[in-house]
Design a protein around this motif. Structure first.
Motif, PDB file in Angstrom:
ATOM      1  N   ASN A  42       0.490  -0.995  -0.093  1.00  0.00           N
ATOM      2  CA  ASN A  42      -0.502  -0.067  -0.118  1.00  0.00           C
ATOM      3  C   ASN A  42       1.380   1.156  -0.217  1.00  0.00           C
ATOM      4  O   ASN A  42       1.982   1.468  -0.041  1.00  0.00           O
ATOM      5  N   ARG A  63      -5.813   2.117  -7.017  1.00  0.00           N
ATOM      6  CA  ARG A  63      -6.568   1.959  -6.103  1.00  0.00           C
ATOM      7  C   ARG A  63      -6.326   1.147  -4.826  1.00  0.00           C
ATOM      8  O   ARG A  63      -5.888  -0.351  -5.753  1.00  0.00           O
ATOM      9  N   MET A  64      -5.787   1.611  -3.635  1.00  0.00           N
ATOM     10  CA  MET A  64      -4.802   0.807  -2.660  1.00  0.00           C
ATOM     11  C   MET A  64      -5.685   1.741  -1.223  1.00  0.00           C
ATOM     12  O   MET A  64      -6.065   2.302  -1.002  1.00  0.00           O
ATOM     13  N   ASP A  68      -3.481   6.011  -1.844  1.00  0.00           N
ATOM     14  CA  ASP A  68      -4.455   4.997  -2.525  1.00  0.00           C
ATOM     15  C   ASP A  68      -2.973   5.433  -3.775  1.00  0.00           C
ATOM     16  O   ASP A  68      -1.999   6.402  -3.105  1.00  0.00           O
ATOM     17  N   SER A  89      -4.680   0.418 -13.277  1.00  0.00           N
ATOM     18  CA  SER A  89      -6.030   0.719 -12.986  1.00  0.00           C
ATOM     19  C   SER A  89      -6.741  -0.487 -13.922  1.00  0.00           C
ATOM     20  O   SER A  89      -6.431  -0.908 -15.139  1.00  0.00           O
ATOM     21  N   TYR A  96      -9.684   8.003 -13.036  1.00  0.00           N
ATOM     22  CA  TYR A  96      -8.861   8.496 -11.611  1.00  0.00           C
ATOM     23  C   TYR A  96      -7.405   7.773 -12.890  1.00  0.00           C
ATOM     24  O   TYR A  96      -6.622   9.363 -12.118  1.00  0.00           O
ATOM     25  N   SER A 443      -8.595   6.211   6.130  1.00  0.00           N
ATOM     26  CA  SER A 443      -7.878   6.990   5.023  1.00  0.00           C
ATOM     27  C   SER A 443      -6.389   7.097   6.509  1.00  0.00           C
ATOM     28  O   SER A 443      -6.964   8.339   7.486  1.00  0.00           O
TER      29      SER A 443
END
Length: 531
Positions: A42, A63-64, A68, A89, A96, A443
């Motif tokens: 991550n 996306r993580m 992210d 992606s 994104y 987050s």
């Protein structure tokens, strides 16, 4: 690839282990002249690995969890503008990917990964790095210092402390041993600009100006360029740049105006020799820039002209400056006000004419204002406004009263947020926030905002004080509460998962077993028997 050719370092970032494994085995890294220096699951882990390994290329899922890919790029690009980001992606994440390209990503590719397509991207990335390396060989060897070491060195130079040079003897034969001069580029009305910009816009604008200056520098023979304070950059030129200093400054102003529509001014020092003179010529160029506040117009200001306007040399009260800085760092209002009185006595004792007294107070004000910036308590204070007020006054008592009242207000406001100077209290506040919200989809950006710190600063401080990474502490909280629920109730295991922040019961079971060595069911059965 030629055997002597340097391999560029690549960092892989993805929360899916199977993708990490496929990237390692399916890409001909050696043939491409690349080397994998780390893998991260991550963005939080990636931040630490970037500091440790200094990769040139980052291949990241967009996306993580935790941080992210876009948040990771926005965090590191302002400090490492030449990093190449390639994003992976899904088909449903095109927006994104487009956002990533807008913010500076090199390229992106869709899942499932076409490894041949990725290899072609990496060839192009390597070509860009090769071109950058050829250009960088023309710059001063000091530019090869890491950003962190350079910033530390410059901060020491600003305080007039030459001690870093004791550890940099290898620089003695650098290009700065020949004559050079310094140009300080500063955005006009920077406080007004930052008041209008969002935090993201500020990062993008500063990034854009730096790119403009770097490209211009490569084309015009600059020895080095680096950002100093926010809204300010330093460029070093050989003593004979081929054109006059004023023309050079005018070209800098015109280039920034043309490509960014922003106004700036340039202060230029006399020529000098040796890296140890950086701390001497910076105040000279900065002093030249002070005339910007008197002229009322943007422009190029030469230190030689500034010096010619003065009638005498004055010994700058460096010890007084150090004491004032310390009073601000410790938020000691009474000490700060007493030191301003000492400054007034010093100016009177020297019988300085008004221009020299103003110059001294302006220089001191700018230095002290930077200390409030380092405290990171307020962003809406204006050094330009303070200097304009000083410029309109005609007596020493009036000027000192303005200085004292302004810095008193700033320090009292800073005292109101003094807790942010205590790292332990910051982390305790964050831990309480996590303990109250561990069951939510927390987050690291959200928690960094609670701490009022940048993500990288928060990660470092949290690890130093708590002994955990952010993710480890969130997991610890979740596991402790899961164990309590399992011991104290008959709630089914699959129902425990969402209560402690996991939507997937199977993933919860995996994490629980890794943390305790037992499945949730085994843990409950063991503690029921003990009871």
């Amino acid at each position: 690839m030629k055997e002597h050719q340097e391999k560029y370092k690549v960092l892989l970032v993805d929360d899916e282990p199977i993708i990490l494994r496929s990237l390692k085995v399916a890409i001909p890294w050696d043939e491409l002249g690349l080397s994998i220096v780390g893998e991260a699951k991550n963005g939080e882990v990636a931040l630490q690995l970037i500091q440790e390994t200094s990769p040139q290329i980052i291949i990241s899922d967009i996306r993580m969890p935790v941080i992210d890919g876009i948040a990771l790029m926005k965090e590191v690009l302002p400090r490492s503008a030449k990093l190449i980001f390639i994003f992976i992606s899904g088909y449903g994440e095109f927006e994104y990917a487009r956002e990533a390209l807008r913010l500076g990503a090199f390229d992106y590719l869709l899942k499932p990964i076409d490894h041949d397509e990725l290899a072609e991207m990496l060839k192009r990335a390597r070509e860009r790095l090769d071109r950058q390396k050829e250009n960088e060989q023309l710059l001063l060897s000091v530019q090869n210092l890491s950003l962190l070491a350079r910033e530390r060195m410059l901060a020491e130079f600003t305080l007039g402390n030459p001690r870093p040079l004791q550890h940099l003897k290898w620089l003695e034969n650098s290009e700065l041993e020949d004559e050079y001069f310094m140009a300080v580029v500063r955005l006009d009305d920077y406080a007004g600009l930052t008041a209008r910009w969002s935090a993201e816009e500020k990062r993008l604008w500063l990034f854009a100006v730096r790119n403009i200056l770097e490209e211009w520098s490569l084309e015009n023979g600059a020895l080095s360029i680096f950002p100093f304070y926010n809204g300010e950059w330093i460029l070093l030129f050989p003593a004979s740049p081929g054109i006059g200093k004023r023309e050079l400054g005018e070209q800098l102003i015109a280039g920034i105006k043309r490509y960014s529509k922003l106004n700036c001014s340039v202060g230029i020092s006399r020529s000098t020799r040796g890296i140890d003179q950086l701390s001497t010529v910076y105040p000279l160029a900065a002093q030249a820039l002070y005339r910007r506040f008197y002229s009322g117009q943007a422009g190029v200001f030469l230190e030689e002209e500034t010096a010619a306007g003065g009638s005498r040399e004055v010994q700058y009260p460096k010890e007084l400056e150090h004491s004032l800085i310390e009073s601000i760092r410790t938020l000691n209002l009474e000490r700060m006000l007493a030191l301003f009185d000492e400054m007034s006595v010093f100016i009177e004792a020297q019988s300085l004419p008004q221009p020299l007294a103003e110059r001294l107070m302006i220089e001191m004000s700018v230095v002290l204002y930077r200390q409030f910036e380092h405290l990171n308590t307020h962003n809406d204070w204006s050094i330009e406004g303070l200097l304009s007020r000083l410029n309109g006054l005609g007596s020493l008592p009036d000027m000192m009263n303005v200085l004292k009242s302004t810095f008193r207000d700033w320090l009292e406001q800073s005292r109101g947020t003094a807790g942010r100077e205590d790292g332990r209290s910051i982390i305790e506040k964050v831990k309480r926030y996590i303990e109250a919200n561990y069951h939510k989809d927390l987050s690291i950006e959200e928690v960094s905002e609670v701490a009022d710190l940048s993500i990288s600063h928060f990660c470092t401080l949290f690890k130093q004080i708590s002994g955990y990474t952010f993710l480890e502490f969130v997991t610890h909280c979740r596991m402790e509460n899961a164990k309590y629920i399992l011991r104290s109730s008959n709630v089914k295991v699959y129902q425990v998962a969402p209560l402690v922040g996991y939507q997937d019961p199977r993933y919860f079971t995996q994490v629980f077993k890794k943390a305790t060595g037992k499945t949730p069911t085994e843990y409950r059965e063991e503690h029921v028997k003990q009871a």
